[in-house]
Motif scaffolding. Structure first.
Motif, PDB file in Angstrom:
ATOM      1  N   ASP A 103       0.639  -1.168   0.073  1.00 24.84           N
ATOM      2  CA  ASP A 103      -0.125   0.387  -0.069  1.00 24.84           C
ATOM      3  C   ASP A 103       0.833   1.290  -0.267  1.00 24.84           C
ATOM      4  OD1 ASP A 103      -1.770   2.184   0.482  1.00 24.84           O
ATOM      5  OD2 ASP A 103      -2.498   1.262   1.546  1.00 24.84           O
ATOM      6  N   PRO A 104       0.791   1.868  -0.966  1.00 27.04           N
ATOM      7  CA  PRO A 104       1.859   3.666  -1.102  1.00 27.04           C
ATOM      8  C   PRO A 104       1.530   4.044   0.001  1.00 27.04           C
ATOM      9  CG  PRO A 104       0.051   3.143  -2.714  1.00 27.04           C
ATOM     10  CD  PRO A 104      -0.095   1.931  -2.386  1.00 27.04           C
ATOM     11  N   ARG A 105       0.297   3.502   0.657  1.00 29.34           N
ATOM     12  CA  ARG A 105       0.399   5.208   1.958  1.00 29.34           C
ATOM     13  C   ARG A 105       0.633   4.836   3.049  1.00 29.34           C
ATOM     14  NH1 ARG A 105      -2.518   9.762   1.178  1.00 29.34           N
ATOM     15  NH2 ARG A 105      -2.320   9.943  -1.595  1.00 29.34           N
ATOM     16  N   SER A 144      11.213   3.138   8.066  1.00 28.81           N
ATOM     17  CA  SER A 144      10.290   4.681   8.085  1.00 28.81           C
ATOM     18  C   SER A 144       9.589   5.143   6.667  1.00 28.81           C
ATOM     19  CB  SER A 144      11.044   5.627   9.393  1.00 28.81           C
ATOM     20  OG  SER A 144      12.325   6.344   8.129  1.00 28.81           O
ATOM     21  N   PHE A 146       8.153   5.054   2.501  1.00 28.60           N
ATOM     22  CA  PHE A 146       7.044   4.571   2.262  1.00 28.60           C
ATOM     23  C   PHE A 146       7.846   4.340   0.957  1.00 28.60           C
ATOM     24  CE2 PHE A 146       5.405   8.097   4.142  1.00 28.60           C
ATOM     25  CZ  PHE A 146       3.812   7.560   4.669  1.00 28.60           C
ATOM     26  N   HIS A 148       7.383   4.263  -2.430  1.00 32.23           N
ATOM     27  CA  HIS A 148       7.812   4.642  -3.446  1.00 32.23           C
ATOM     28  C   HIS A 148       9.500   5.276  -3.122  1.00 32.23           C
ATOM     29  CE1 HIS A 148       6.307   8.673  -1.084  1.00 32.23           C
ATOM     30  NE2 HIS A 148       8.048   9.022  -1.670  1.00 32.23           N
ATOM     31  N   GLN A 149       9.780   5.656  -1.732  1.00 29.16           N
ATOM     32  CA  GLN A 149      11.501   5.922  -2.113  1.00 29.16           C
ATOM     33  C   GLN A 149      12.337   4.513  -2.037  1.00 29.16           C
ATOM     34  OE1 GLN A 149       9.617   7.416   2.102  1.00 29.16           O
ATOM     35  NE2 GLN A 149       9.958   9.101   1.360  1.00 29.16           N
TER      36      GLN A 149
ATOM     37  N   PRO B 207      -8.126   5.468   3.379  1.00 26.20           N
ATOM     38  CA  PRO B 207      -6.815   6.344   2.734  1.00 26.20           C
ATOM     39  C   PRO B 207      -6.300   6.790   1.059  1.00 26.20           C
ATOM     40  CG  PRO B 207      -6.236   4.525   4.252  1.00 26.20           C
ATOM     41  CD  PRO B 207      -7.825   3.910   3.608  1.00 26.20           C
ATOM     42  N   ASN B 208      -6.729   5.379   0.446  1.00 22.78           N
ATOM     43  CA  ASN B 208      -6.215   5.929  -1.016  1.00 22.78           C
ATOM     44  C   ASN B 208      -7.157   6.772  -2.193  1.00 22.78           C
ATOM     45  OD1 ASN B 208      -3.418   4.035  -1.711  1.00 22.78           O
ATOM     46  ND2 ASN B 208      -4.122   3.022  -0.562  1.00 22.78           N
ATOM     47  N   SER B 210      -8.494   9.239  -0.137  1.00 17.64           N
ATOM     48  CA  SER B 210      -8.877  10.461   0.568  1.00 17.64           C
ATOM     49  C   SER B 210      -8.287  12.004  -0.402  1.00 17.64           C
ATOM     50  CB  SER B 210      -7.567  10.557   1.832  1.00 17.64           C
ATOM     51  OG  SER B 210      -6.368  10.317   1.474  1.00 17.64           O
ATOM     52  N   PRO B 211      -7.383  11.814  -1.109  1.00 19.50           N
ATOM     53  CA  PRO B 211      -7.003  13.152  -1.912  1.00 19.50           C
ATOM     54  C   PRO B 211      -8.489  13.419  -3.160  1.00 19.50           C
ATOM     55  CG  PRO B 211      -5.356  11.224  -2.570  1.00 19.50           C
ATOM     56  CD  PRO B 211      -6.567  10.171  -1.883  1.00 19.50           C
ATOM     57  N   LEU B 288      -0.980  16.352   0.722  1.00 19.11           N
ATOM     58  CA  LEU B 288      -1.345  14.838   1.368  1.00 19.11           C
ATOM     59  C   LEU B 288      -0.693  13.803   0.696  1.00 19.11           C
ATOM     60  CD1 LEU B 288      -4.896  15.609   3.190  1.00 19.11           C
ATOM     61  CD2 LEU B 288      -2.580  15.886   4.195  1.00 19.11           C
ATOM     62  N   ASP B 289      -0.658  14.019  -0.814  1.00 14.62           N
ATOM     63  CA  ASP B 289       1.045  13.079  -1.384  1.00 14.62           C
ATOM     64  C   ASP B 289       1.618  12.340  -1.072  1.00 14.62           C
ATOM     65  OD1 ASP B 289       1.069  10.778  -2.746  1.00 14.62           O
ATOM     66  OD2 ASP B 289       0.384  12.492  -5.042  1.00 14.62           O
ATOM     67  N   PRO B 290       1.627  11.205  -0.283  1.00 17.59           N
ATOM     68  CA  PRO B 290       3.088  11.482   0.174  1.00 17.59           C
ATOM     69  C   PRO B 290       4.025  11.796  -1.029  1.00 17.59           C
ATOM     70  CG  PRO B 290       1.643   9.381  -0.194  1.00 17.59           C
ATOM     71  CD  PRO B 290       0.793  10.322   0.072  1.00 17.59           C
ATOM     72  N   GLN B 291       3.673  11.223  -2.386  1.00 18.04           N
ATOM     73  CA  GLN B 291       4.344  10.657  -3.351  1.00 18.04           C
ATOM     74  C   GLN B 291       5.149  12.496  -3.547  1.00 18.04           C
ATOM     75  OE1 GLN B 291       4.281   7.933  -5.819  1.00 18.04           O
ATOM     76  NE2 GLN B 291       3.351   6.950  -5.058  1.00 18.04           N
ATOM     77  N   ARG B 294       7.079  14.334  -0.609  1.00 21.45           N
ATOM     78  CA  ARG B 294       9.575  13.457  -0.198  1.00 21.45           C
ATOM     79  C   ARG B 294       9.903  14.253   0.554  1.00 21.45           C
ATOM     80  NH1 ARG B 294      12.374   9.877  -3.123  1.00 21.45           N
ATOM     81  NH2 ARG B 294      10.126   9.211  -5.027  1.00 21.45           N
ATOM     82  N   LEU B 297       8.262  14.455   4.658  1.00 23.52           N
ATOM     83  CA  LEU B 297       8.125  13.341   5.078  1.00 23.52           C
ATOM     84  C   LEU B 297       9.357  12.765   5.262  1.00 23.52           C
ATOM     85  CD1 LEU B 297       5.152  11.667   2.608  1.00 23.52           C
ATOM     86  CD2 LEU B 297       5.153  12.165   5.432  1.00 23.52           C
ATOM     87  N   ALA B 298      10.501  13.002   4.376  1.00 21.51           N
ATOM     88  CA  ALA B 298      11.735  12.114   4.637  1.00 21.51           C
ATOM     89  C   ALA B 298      12.554  12.550   6.223  1.00 21.51           C
ATOM     90  CB  ALA B 298      13.159  12.085   3.834  1.00 21.51           C
TER      91      ALA B 298
END
Ligand SMILES: Nc1ncnc2c1ncn2[C@@H]1O[C@H](COP(=O)(O)OP(=O)(O)OP(=O)(O)O)[C@@H](O)[C@H]1O
Ligand SMILES: [Mg+2]
Lengths: 261, 298
Positions: A103-105, A144, A146, A148-149, B207-208, B210-211, B288-291, B294, B297-298
């Motif tokens: 799951d990407p999230r 920690s 995601f 995509h990293q 969650p997926n 949510s956007p 809010l998009d984790p991609q 970047r 969040l890192a």
């Protein structure tokens, strides 16, 4: 010695598929095979021959319509209700595309803790998670992150770690490296073999690379059009293929490896 | 020695402040623009509870239709001599009230319906989706008229009408994406380690999508403001003496010749608020998009 998985005269079709196409439209037809504890079995066959479907029926994710599938001597239907989690704990899958199977999230930590949370109803401790991720050759710093990293190879290691986190008896790997870069395919396959030896796993591997299967698996099942075309010890099947189909697969594989060389 | 001193010069606070600054700078501009507009809107509403230039519905009969800039009436007065700023502030209150209530309810119910349909048995999916489509095809204004005929005009009618209008929208928009996610490998993986459908819908699907829901929510907010104004404009919505942008706009109609500028005030208020919600939704989705975030969040 009792078989770990015993399939007898099993038939399967996807919902609705048979109604539309009539009687002949089984996705899997008359499948009989047995898998011995701690053996490694390869499943090969052309695209659409039913390899993935067979794996999902054997591990209980899909329900067959006719015949029997037994796990540890018990029919899969006996694992309904409360027993469902036992079946899931013992049968784990590594999926073809690691990027799509995480799951990407969710962080890697969360994804790794999911099977234990679902099947053991508890939050795994930090030590446990770290041991899980280090076992597949990754560091705790990825926890920690995601999906995509991470790279494809790293993600498939996470996928393997996730499926091993609940200590399954049998691991089904459905083309575990075909979505990966050629340069990391061997690494991931070696990791799978090492873990199999270390943990005493039974491994069922779907692959369309006959070379890989002949190196890794002592037994082979050749699928064609939803049926088993041939099955047996890998060396004897590949040395003296009974069916023309296996022979043609072998020929194609040799041609491909010559091309690569 | 001098090396260590430059290192110790970066106290932990400095580091976290610079990280925060970096994180803030990475946020999309639309988030700031929309956030500003909506904050302003909410601020005006809050202020209206403790202060307005004039009491509600205070008629300044000596100063009817005063042009903007008249001393004491920065934006002028309307036909009855009510201060325009006061009217706009009170109208914002009604817009916010109706749009919050209707959007929250419609989003919640609509999403729940959409997710249930997406997760339902394959045989039921198609007829249920058609049912939602039917709801979607009902003309919302007409629905409002029917409800008004039963309940009488008013805020409750407007709110119910907007909810009835928006629920099928929210449901329809969620069904497709939710179904797509249910077909993905990580959902099969979840089943393979023993998760059940309700958990999958709650923790993987929701969650997926949510956007999408954030954008949907902001668009629905904006639409609710417009519909509330439209219903008030048509006389089905809120009734006097409660102020409303829509009714204000309606009243300026008859003054097109005497005071044409008057219609711009409620008009601009509606446009800016609608725009604000749309920008905010777009900005939130990106943030809010984790991609996308970047670095954050890192
Ligand atoms: N969810 C599904 N619903 C209906 N039919 C399906 C579904 N999944 C697969 N099939 C069909 O079942 C047959 C066997 O598919 P399966 O995925 O098991 O093949 P495979 O041997 O794994 O192929 P590949 O090498 O391409 O992965 C195919 O004809 C396919 O179209
Ligand atoms: Mg397959």
């Amino acid at each position: 010695m009792t078989s770990l998985v015993e399939v007898t005269n099993m038939y399967f079709h996807y919902p609705r598929a048979r109604i539309i196409a009539g009687e002949a439209a089984w996705t899997l037809e008359d499948i009989s095979l047995s898998i011995q504890p701690k053996s490694t079995v390869g499943i090969v066959g052309e695209s659409g021959s039913g390899k993935s479907t067979l794996v999902r029926v054997m591990c209980g994710l899909l329900r067959h319509q006719q015949g029997n599938v037994k796990f540890n001597g018990k029919d899969l239907s006996e694992f309904e209700g409360d027993g469902a989690n036992d079946l899931r704990r013992e049968n784990q899958i590594v999926f073809q595309n690691p990027r799509r199977s995480l799951d990407p999230r969710m962080t890697i930590r969360r994804s790794l803790s999911e099977p234990i949370r679902a099947l053991h109803n508890r939050q795994p401790g930090d030590d446990e998670i770290i041991a899980t991720i280090e076992r597949v050759g990754l560091g705790r710093e990825v926890l920690s992150r995601f999906p995509h990293q991470l790279s494809g190879g790293q993600l498939q290691r996470v996928g393997i770690a996730r499926s091993l986190s609940v200590q399954p008896t049998i691991l089904y790997a459905d083309e575990p490296v075909s979505a990966l870069d050629v340069s990391v395919q061997a690494q991931v396959l070696n990791l799978l073999m090492d873990l199999r030896d270390q943990l005493g796993l039974t491994l069922v591997m779907v692959s369309h690379d006959l070379g890989v299967v002949s190196r890794m698996c002592e037994e082979i099942v050749v699928m064609r059009h939803g049926r088993i075309a041939e099955a047996g010890r890998t060396d004897s099947v590949l040395a003296r293929p009974d069916s023309n189909y296996t022979a043609s697969l072998l020929k194609a594989a040799r041609a491909a490896s010559l091309e690569r060389a | 020695m001098s090396d260590t001193s430059t290192i110790t010069a970066h106290t932990p606070e400095d580091v976290s402040v610079s990280r925060l600054r970096k994180r803030l700078r990475a946020l999309p501009i639309t988030l700031y623009l929309g956030g500003t507009l909506i904050s302003l809107f909410v601020f005006v509403v809050l202020v209206s509870f403790i202060w307005t230039p004039y009491p509600a519905n205070k008629l300044n009969l000596a100063n009817r239709m005063a042009p903007p800039g008249t001393p004491g009436f920065l934006l002028g007065t309307d036909r009855a001599g009510r201060d325009v700023i006061t009217e706009l502030m009170l109208g914002a209150r009604n817009s916010l009230y109706v749009s919050v209530v209707s959007t929250v309810v419609a989003m919640f119910v609509g999403t729940l319906i959409g997710l249930s349909i997406a997760g339902s048995n394959k045989m039921l999916q198609r007829p249920l989706t058609r049912l939602v489509d039917t709801g979607l095809a009902l003309p919302g204004i007409l629905t409002a008229m029917v409800i008004a005929a039963k309940l009488g005009a008013g805020n409750t009618t407007a709110t119910i009408a907007i909810i009835a209008w928006q629920i099928p929208v929210a449901a329809r928009v969620t069904i497709g994406p939710a179904r797509q996610i249910l077909a993905l490998d990580y959902v099969e993986a979840a089943y393979s380690y023993g998760r059940k459908k309700p958990y999958v819908i709650r923790h993987h699907v929701l969650p997926n999508i949510s956007p999408l829901l954030i954008v949907l929510g902001s668009v629905m907010f904006a639409a609710a403001i417009l519909i509330e104004a439209a219903l008030a404009f048509l006389g089905v919505g809120v009734q006097p003496p409660t102020s409303s942008w829509g009714r204000f706009l309606n009243e300026t109609q008859s003054l097109l010749e005497a005071a044409p500028y008057l219609m711009f005030f409620p008009g601009i208020a509606i446009v800016l608020t609608t725009l604000g919600f749309n920008l905010l939704g777009d900005g939130l989705r990106t943030a809010l998009d984790p991609q996308q975030s970047r670095s954050g969040l890192a």
